[in-house]
Design a protein around this motif. Structure first.
Motif, mmCIF file in Angstrom:
data_model
loop_
_atom_site.group_PDB
_atom_site.id
_atom_site.type_symbol
_atom_site.label_atom_id
_atom_site.label_comp_id
_atom_site.label_asym_id
_atom_site.label_seq_id
_atom_site.Cartn_x
_atom_site.Cartn_y
_atom_site.Cartn_z
ATOM 1 N N ARG A 87 44.130 55.430 43.544
ATOM 2 C CA ARG A 87 45.054 55.293 42.828
ATOM 3 C C ARG A 87 46.201 55.107 43.534
ATOM 4 O O ARG A 87 47.108 54.269 43.003
ATOM 5 C CB ARG A 87 45.152 56.248 41.743
ATOM 6 N N ALA A 90 46.689 51.652 45.052
ATOM 7 C CA ALA A 90 46.912 50.649 44.056
ATOM 8 C C ALA A 90 48.525 50.692 43.630
ATOM 9 O O ALA A 90 48.851 49.635 43.235
ATOM 10 C CB ALA A 90 45.974 50.638 42.878
ATOM 11 N N LEU A 94 53.178 48.674 42.606
ATOM 12 C CA LEU A 94 54.218 48.702 41.579
ATOM 13 C C LEU A 94 55.446 49.293 41.667
ATOM 14 O O LEU A 94 56.425 49.059 41.100
ATOM 15 C CB LEU A 94 53.568 49.790 40.716
ATOM 16 N N ARG A 107 48.994 50.877 33.229
ATOM 17 C CA ARG A 107 48.644 49.512 34.086
ATOM 18 C C ARG A 107 47.804 49.913 35.323
ATOM 19 O O ARG A 107 46.653 49.120 35.589
ATOM 20 C CB ARG A 107 49.710 48.808 34.679
ATOM 21 N N LEU A 108 47.800 50.920 35.835
ATOM 22 C CA LEU A 108 47.007 51.144 37.002
ATOM 23 C C LEU A 108 45.392 51.344 36.560
ATOM 24 O O LEU A 108 44.461 50.968 37.175
ATOM 25 C CB LEU A 108 47.431 52.610 37.700
ATOM 26 N N ASP A 109 45.381 52.374 35.497
ATOM 27 C CA ASP A 109 44.007 52.738 34.778
ATOM 28 C C ASP A 109 43.610 51.555 34.530
ATOM 29 O O ASP A 109 42.112 51.089 34.809
ATOM 30 C CB ASP A 109 44.252 53.644 33.899
ATOM 31 N N THR A 111 43.791 48.406 35.497
ATOM 32 C CA THR A 111 43.366 47.497 36.683
ATOM 33 C C THR A 111 42.215 47.964 37.276
ATOM 34 O O THR A 111 41.356 46.997 37.712
ATOM 35 C CB THR A 111 44.819 47.244 37.481
ATOM 36 N N ALA A 139 42.806 45.127 43.248
ATOM 37 C CA ALA A 139 43.499 45.781 42.204
ATOM 38 C C ALA A 139 44.900 45.988 42.494
ATOM 39 O O ALA A 139 45.642 45.805 41.685
ATOM 40 C CB ALA A 139 42.681 47.168 42.064
ATOM 41 N N ARG A 140 45.187 45.964 43.760
ATOM 42 C CA ARG A 140 46.518 46.289 44.377
ATOM 43 C C ARG A 140 47.356 45.040 44.005
ATOM 44 O O ARG A 140 48.364 45.034 43.740
ATOM 45 C CB ARG A 140 46.570 46.591 45.859
ATOM 46 N N VAL A 143 47.334 44.437 39.976
ATOM 47 C CA VAL A 143 48.188 45.067 38.968
ATOM 48 C C VAL A 143 49.688 44.912 38.706
ATOM 49 O O VAL A 143 50.223 45.333 37.655
ATOM 50 C CB VAL A 143 48.227 46.576 39.674
ATOM 51 N N HIS A 145 50.478 41.779 37.908
ATOM 52 C CA HIS A 145 50.183 40.626 37.061
ATOM 53 C C HIS A 145 50.699 39.470 37.724
ATOM 54 O O HIS A 145 51.437 38.824 37.229
ATOM 55 C CB HIS A 145 50.797 41.044 35.653
#
Length: 240
Positions: A87, A90, A94, A107-109, A111, A139-140, A143, A145
């Motif tokens: 977590r 990732a 952000l 958003r983390l969860d 992704t 994921a990183r 996240v 978008h």
């Protein structure tokens, strides 16, 4: 949609021509693959597009938008992870967005769930398998978008199962509207994923067009020689 306009791009470190007058317009959505032999300049082209390298001539433009206005992410062949949990790794992406704590957590969860790592969120990132580490790198990247996702051989060192998992994440991201540039030596992967293909040779684009057409009936002798030396493919991507 992200429109990438490359005009007469030149990159000559220490005077050695690596990219030599490369020009292309990439305007389609979905996945564009960049292929070609070793030393053709594929990875360098990706870095020049992203701004990680400064060209010695020419330009990369995103339509009429400033480069900093295009939200983009880059995933390398070998993921660079910091000490900490899945977590936490990732979440690094952000930090510049200054989201509220709740929005960032949601958003983390979401992704991590999309890449199949939510159940490993509190585990040490460096203890993940190679395929899981690359999914974390994705994921990183996802996240935030991104509008544009640049991938440099993201499955080069992975086994078939891990490769299939990565390809599914890439496919879904493209379907969700992210424009993807993919450097790959795996023509099976290109056939499965890409809508269009750029073929590079000696720092120039020698072909650009529909993926199926280029892989099955390349026009140039250089492209034919490269493609005939690659692994066979099984299917071509539907429109992403």
């Amino acid at each position: 949609m992200v429109r990438i306009i490359i005009e007469d791009l030149v990159f000559r470190p220490q005077g050695r021509p690596v990219i030599d007058g490369l020009s292309a317009t990439i305007g389609s959505d979905g996945i564009t693959a960049i292929i070609g032999p070793n030393g053709a300049g594929k990875s360098v082209t990706l870095r020049l597009i992203d701004g990680l390298l400064r060209p010695d001539g020419g330009s990369v433009k995103f339509g009429d938008r400033a480069p900093e206005a295009v939200r983009r992410s880059f995933v390398f062949q070998s993921p660079a992870l910091v000490r900490g949990s899945v977590r936490q790794n990732a979440a690094l992406a952000l930090m510049p967005l200054r989201l509220s704590r709740q929005e960032a957590a949601e958003r983390l969860d979401a992704t991590l769930y999309e890449v199949g790592l939510l159940h490993r969120a509190d585990d040490a990132a460096r203890k993940l398998s190679g395929g899981e580490q690359q999914r974390l790198a994705l994921a990183r990247a996802l996240v935030i978008h991104p509008e544009l996702l640049l991938l440099d051989e993201p499955t080069a060192s992975l086994d078939p199962a891990a490769t299939a998992a990565i390809e599914e994440i890439i496919r879904v991201a493209a379907q969700d509207g992210t424009k993807i540039l993919l450097v790959s030596h795996n023509l099976g992967q290109v056939a499965r994923l890409a809508r269009d293909v750029l073929v590079l040779s000696r720092g120039k684009i020698i072909e650009h067009g529909n993926a199926e057409a280029i892989i099955t009936t390349p026009r140039t002798s250089e492209a034919r020689a490269y493609i005939r030396g690659e692994l066979p493919w099984t299917s071509f991507a539907a429109a992403c």
